[in-house]
Design an enzyme around this catalytic site. Structure first.
Site, PDB file in Angstrom:
ATOM      1  N   SER B 125       1.291  -1.514  -0.410  1.00  0.00           N
ATOM      2  CA  SER B 125      -0.185  -0.036   0.108  1.00  0.00           C
ATOM      3  C   SER B 125       0.680   1.247  -0.220  1.00  0.00           C
ATOM      4  O   SER B 125       2.021   0.954   0.520  1.00  0.00           O
ATOM      5  CB  SER B 125      -0.997  -0.399   1.283  1.00  0.00           C
ATOM      6  OG  SER B 125      -1.238   1.158   1.431  1.00  0.00           O
ATOM      7  N   TYR B 149      -0.379   0.126  10.444  1.00  0.00           N
ATOM      8  CA  TYR B 149      -0.685  -0.737   9.162  1.00  0.00           C
ATOM      9  C   TYR B 149       0.653  -0.738   7.415  1.00  0.00           C
ATOM     10  O   TYR B 149       0.841  -1.597   7.796  1.00  0.00           O
ATOM     11  CB  TYR B 149      -2.449   0.023   8.638  1.00  0.00           C
ATOM     12  CG  TYR B 149      -2.251  -0.661   6.819  1.00  0.00           C
ATOM     13  CD1 TYR B 149      -3.201  -1.917   7.219  1.00  0.00           C
ATOM     14  CD2 TYR B 149      -2.646  -0.546   5.971  1.00  0.00           C
ATOM     15  CE1 TYR B 149      -3.317  -3.007   5.881  1.00  0.00           C
ATOM     16  CE2 TYR B 149      -2.575  -0.344   4.535  1.00  0.00           C
ATOM     17  CZ  TYR B 149      -3.521  -1.993   4.239  1.00  0.00           C
ATOM     18  OH  TYR B 149      -3.575  -2.246   3.401  1.00  0.00           O
TER      19      TYR B 149
END
Lengths: 325, 325
Positions: B125, B149
């Site tokens: 990501s 994350y």
């Protein structure tokens, strides 16, 4: 102030211990207790405060919690499987360098929540970087390591930053240059020659140089490394900000410049003890290593390294040879 | 060819499944077997080849070994705890996003040695990057994430590269842009409005815009994301080299440009359904996100994204609304 050194038995750990005992304080606070830990119990030095020595294997899930139980204010995490061994023994490298570091961070998180938030100084390495490089590697260059050791250190850095961001620990990661001149005897590490070609001739012994004089590398003395650790232990975390991992300053020097420094300090007689014996394997390994960094952030934060290789040679003579060649 | 999709139940996983079934092949090889796995068993689609569906929790140490036992040729690892949940539940995020990924890599290493070396496509990501950013983030910019994350994804990238370098797996990590237009109903994710302001008006419903029209972000359609995955599954690893994690191309667009595209495709009537309701919390979160990338490496390797936001709107209409507004 209570201080814990994990990996206290290694060369840097021993020098840090000596310095803390000599100073008796860290960042203005008197040291009351020094806890020295390594996989084999380190030797217990004489000191004007309590010193505890203990063997511990950080890759055991419960070991870190035991070390943290006395709530040290400052923790130096120097323990690691070195580059060559981490490459040869994949599982062992991950077990010590990744799992061990994570267990330590987790044990701090579980011990303290936001109540206990020690300064944790983590020794990372320029091995977090992998070729190709720009001429000088800046503070925003990607960490794309080309060894398992570099990968494990880069992961340790990420964990350290995230645990710090969440308020579980107050971490500072420092990427050490190659330490030169390493005391002791010549070893088979591919980087060994950088130290050997200075240390051995200064002791009247022959040293082998396996690469050309044009090879450029990034150096700091053991004394500078201890200085980095002390500064990292006491620096204001707010000034560092969320990017908690810092490339340490160092000296970019060619092998030729190393030899000139040796000549200036110890004369041509010493230089003549360097025997050229080109080794294609070592040449290839070294070609993939960084040459130079632009360590702007660390310099602005007050970390200091040597400004000439002659200074590095003189420090070795002062610290290891009683000031005499 | 045997294909395993871990995280097959999510939006991208379902679209990838549909595409693989429609194509019947991947990179010129006929698909014989498709294994769909998620924490709840995905729905079993009709297909011209064997499809197996299975619930599995990747954070269980033995789960990955079971999934790998049939030696899939290509593995898509899409399973993750999303950003907001990983931030709220620290342990769960690390358990799934870090431990789960590592168990998968370890199970492949232990299964095959150098005999079994599947292509593993890992969805990373743009959250691996943290502010401050340059105007456009290049392929050599550091990964200094500001969320757990992002940290977990950055660690997954490092592991993927090291396991690939050692010959244990043939990994490609792809950093997905924000996927827009996400189908479904509005959700509370801070990024939800980027999709809501297009999808809802196209369906005749009101949408809330919490930020200014000047906000710039990095987008790709769900169709482009599936294209990235398919290309990553078949690309020549030697051409990628040791830096196995790639920032995917995308479209940098302001909210104002998004709205202009909606107007061009669906008229002023649709645009009037966007209600401005400034939200300082969302504005602050979004201010820390990347605006733009210079994804040179991925483009040179043949990854393709949209070239205008109008194209993204039209793809949504084709793929989700049967071609009609």
């Amino acid at each position: 102030m209570r201080i814990l050194i994990i990996g206290a038995g290694g060369m840097i750990g021993r020098k840090l211990t000596q310095r803390l005992i000599a100073d008796g304080k860290l960042g203005g606070s008197a040291i009351s207790h020094l806890h020295l830990v390594d996989v084999s119990a380190p030797e217990k030095p004489a000191a004007p405060f309590t010193v505890e020595v203990e063997p511990a294997d950080l890759s055991q899930p419960t070991a870190a919690a035991r070390l943290i139980a006395s709530r040290p204010d400052v923790i130096f995490h120097l323990a690691a499987i070195v580059s060559g061994e981490a490459e040869a023994d994949f599982e062992k490298g991950y077990r010590i360098n990744l799992d061990g570091t994570r267990y330590l961070l987790e044990s701090i998180r579980r011990t303290g929540g936001t109540e206990y938030r020690p300064r944790l100084v983590f020794t990372s390495s320029i091995a977090v970087f992998g070729a190709p490089f720009p001429e000088a590697i800046g503070d925003e260059f990607l960490t794309a390591p080309l060894t398992s050791y570099g990968t494990q250190k880069a992961i340790g850095e990420l964990l350290l930053a995230d645990f710090t961001r969440k308020g579980f620990v107050d971490g500072i990661g420092i990427r050490l240059p190659t330490i030169c001149v390493r005391p002791g005897t010549p070893n088979k590490a591919a980087s060994g020659f950088f130290s050997n070609i200075i240390r051995e001739p200064l002791a009247g012994k022959e040293a082998v140089l396996p690469v050309s004089e044009e090879v450029r590398h990034w150096h700091a003395s053991p004394r500078a490394a201890v200085g980095f650790l002390m500064h990292a232990a006491t620096i204001d975390g707010d000034k560092v900000g969320p990017r908690r991992n810092l490339t340490m300053p160092g000296l970019s020097a060619t092998v030729g410049e190393q030899i000139s420094a040796l000549r200036a300090v110890a004369g041509e007689k010493a230089v003549k003890l360097i025997r050229r014996e080109p080794d294609p394997v070592i040449q290839t390994i070294v070609a993939g290593w960084p040459h130079k960094f632009d360590a702007k952030r660390a310099l602005a934060l007050g970390f200091k390294a040597e400004s000439s290789f002659e200074e590095i040679v003189r420090i070795h003579i002062e610290d290891e040879l009683g000031g005499k060649v």
